[in-house]
Design an enzyme around this catalytic site. Structure first.
Site, mmCIF file in Angstrom:
data_model
loop_
_atom_site.group_PDB
_atom_site.id
_atom_site.type_symbol
_atom_site.label_atom_id
_atom_site.label_comp_id
_atom_site.label_asym_id
_atom_site.label_seq_id
_atom_site.Cartn_x
_atom_site.Cartn_y
_atom_site.Cartn_z
ATOM 1 N N LYS A 179 25.756 -2.805 -0.063
ATOM 2 C CA LYS A 179 27.233 -2.742 -0.094
ATOM 3 C C LYS A 179 27.761 -1.954 1.094
ATOM 4 O O LYS A 179 28.943 -1.666 1.168
ATOM 5 C CB LYS A 179 27.682 -2.047 -1.385
ATOM 6 C CG LYS A 179 27.230 -2.723 -2.657
ATOM 7 C CD LYS A 179 27.660 -1.865 -3.845
ATOM 8 C CE LYS A 179 26.720 -2.040 -5.011
ATOM 9 N NZ LYS A 179 26.804 -0.911 -5.957
ATOM 10 N N ARG B 46 0.796 -1.232 0.000
ATOM 11 C CA ARG B 46 0.000 0.000 0.000
ATOM 12 C C ARG B 46 0.824 1.274 0.000
ATOM 13 O O ARG B 46 0.585 2.176 -0.808
ATOM 14 C CB ARG B 46 -0.888 0.072 1.263
ATOM 15 C CG ARG B 46 -2.228 -0.534 1.142
ATOM 16 C CD ARG B 46 -2.625 -1.081 2.490
ATOM 17 N NE ARG B 46 -1.639 -2.076 2.856
ATOM 18 C CZ ARG B 46 -1.710 -3.339 2.448
ATOM 19 N NH1 ARG B 46 -2.715 -3.741 1.755
ATOM 20 N NH2 ARG B 46 -0.758 -4.203 2.758
ATOM 21 N N THR B 47 1.756 1.376 0.933
ATOM 22 C CA THR B 47 2.394 2.675 1.127
ATOM 23 C C THR B 47 3.220 3.049 -0.104
ATOM 24 O O THR B 47 3.104 4.164 -0.624
ATOM 25 C CB THR B 47 3.272 2.647 2.394
ATOM 26 O OG1 THR B 47 2.498 2.091 3.454
ATOM 27 C CG2 THR B 47 3.735 4.036 2.768
ATOM 28 N N ARG C 53 10.861 4.105 3.676
ATOM 29 C CA ARG C 53 10.521 3.100 4.692
ATOM 30 C C ARG C 53 11.793 2.373 5.075
ATOM 31 O O ARG C 53 12.604 2.023 4.197
ATOM 32 C CB ARG C 53 9.488 2.106 4.187
ATOM 33 C CG ARG C 53 9.295 0.946 5.158
ATOM 34 C CD ARG C 53 8.141 0.076 4.832
ATOM 35 N NE ARG C 53 6.877 0.776 5.069
ATOM 36 C CZ ARG C 53 5.686 0.194 5.017
ATOM 37 N NH1 ARG C 53 5.597 -1.093 4.746
ATOM 38 N NH2 ARG C 53 4.587 0.876 5.242
ATOM 39 N N HIS D 280 4.375 5.880 11.603
ATOM 40 C CA HIS D 280 3.922 5.698 10.222
ATOM 41 C C HIS D 280 2.941 6.847 9.923
ATOM 42 O O HIS D 280 1.734 6.639 9.818
ATOM 43 C CB HIS D 280 3.248 4.330 10.093
ATOM 44 C CG HIS D 280 3.039 3.858 8.687
ATOM 45 N ND1 HIS D 280 3.181 4.671 7.572
ATOM 46 C CD2 HIS D 280 2.673 2.636 8.207
ATOM 47 C CE1 HIS D 280 2.912 3.961 6.481
ATOM 48 N NE2 HIS D 280 2.616 2.733 6.843
HETATM 49 N N1 CP Z 1 -0.493 -0.137 5.838
HETATM 50 C C1 CP Z 1 0.732 -0.340 5.303
HETATM 51 O O1 CP Z 1 1.712 0.311 5.688
HETATM 52 O O2 CP Z 1 0.769 -1.295 4.333
HETATM 53 P P1 CP Z 1 2.075 -1.737 3.533
HETATM 54 O O3 CP Z 1 3.027 -2.363 4.528
HETATM 55 O O4 CP Z 1 1.612 -2.675 2.480
HETATM 56 O O5 CP Z 1 2.696 -0.486 2.957
#
Ligand code: CP
Length: 306
Positions: A80, A51-52, A101, A129
């Site tokens: 590396k 999703r993100t 991320r 998040h």
């Molecule tokens: N909700 C969420 O962060 O989903 P993903 O890990 O798929 O990005």
């Protein structure tokens, strides 16, 4: 350079502004179709995501911009030994804004301190998040018409669930919020969240282990998955993974206007039968996440003078 690492990097008024822009994008997407023409978003994902990452990418394309990036650390020079700080300096030469991320808490903050372009935290370890929280807030806003005086239940892995910690931070700024923390003993909200946030902000909360007895009082139920990747012990994960399963039968106990949210991915904690219930909002939540990310990209690029 303005970055968003924690949801509290955005004031309540700025979140109201992002919600207003996201609602306007939903109403008239064509007005935004060229707003980021010629701009590049870099998606630096050192940890898996569906999703993100893809909603950030869809957001930038729908703003008329372009996307570069990688979806796993092994295909970047991190494999590396390149540092996050150096990666951020390098990507600043190629892109206008970064979504990152990383499995290590604080890595996006390190990136923000070294980049010359805005950095958005797309999830760091068990920490924060913020853009998931923006998706959660738009969902609650559209379902409930606002945030004040809601009783919000958070259920599942409240220890490792970074979305839970970010959402509690965001909700702590609204009037009359009550929180019900539903988890097994082993996965309770960390003490620092209770002392530094809930107690400090004077938010009434109760901690319970039973979902059924909490359900009737809730306006919003935020279900979460047990975070297998954060456990040190597989046996412990297997013992706790099915602690809560929301079923059609259990929903008979809930208010008719309950809003059920889940940041997804879902493993087993909401049965598929619940998806057809009008109270299930988790796929709408996915959709709203893209619009809030569009609004945030626009805001940060504008503030950066890009
Ligand atoms: N909700 C969420 O962060 O989903 P993903 O890990 O798929 O990005």
């Amino acid at each position: 350079m303005r970055s968003v690492i924690d949801i509290l990097d955005l004031s309540k008024e700025e979140i109201d502004g992002l919600i207003a822009v996201a609602n306007d994008i939903i109403a008239q997407p064509e007005a935004y179709a060229e707003k980021c023409k010629g701009k590049k978003l870099a998606t630096l994902f050192f940890e898996p995501s569906t999703r993100t990452r893809l909603s950030f990418e869809a957001a930038m394309y729908e703003l008329g911009g372009n996307v570069i990036g990688f979806s796993e650390a092994s295909s970047s020079s991190a494999s590396k030994g390149e540092s996050v700080a150096d990666t951020a300096k390098v990507i600043s030469e190629y892109a206008d804004i970064i979504a990152m991320r990383h499995p290590k808490e604080g890595a996006p903050l390190v990136a923000a301190r070294n980049a010359t372009i805005p950095v958005i935290n797309a999830g760091d370890g068990g920490h924060n998040h913020p853009t998931q929280t923006l998706a959660d807030l738009l969902t609650i806003y559209r379902e409930k018409g606002g945030f004040n005086n809601l009783t919000v239940g958070l259920c599942g892995d409240l220890k490792f669930g970074r979305t839970v910690h970010s959402l509690l931070n965001a909700l702590s700024r609204y009037e009359g919020i009550k929180v019900v923390l539903i988890s097994p003993e082993e996965l309770k909200v960390p003490d620092y969240v209770k002392s530094d946030l809930l107690d400090k902000c004077g938010i009434p909360y109760e901690e319970v282990t039973d979902l059924e007895s909490a359900l009737p009082n809730l306006d919003v139920l935020y279900m979460t998955r047990v975070q297998r990747e954060r456990f040190f012990n597989e046996e412990e994960y297997l013992r706790l993974k099915d602690s809560y399963i929301l079923t059609v039968e259990k929903l008979a106990l809930a208010k008719p206007d309950l809003a059920i949210l889940h940041p997804l991915p879902r493993v087993n904690e909401i049965s598929v039968g619940v998806d057809n219930d009008p109270r299930a909002c988790y796929f709408k939540q996915v959709r709203y996440g893209k619009f809030m990310r569009m609004a945030l990209i626009l805001k940060l690029l504008e503030e950066a003078g890009k």
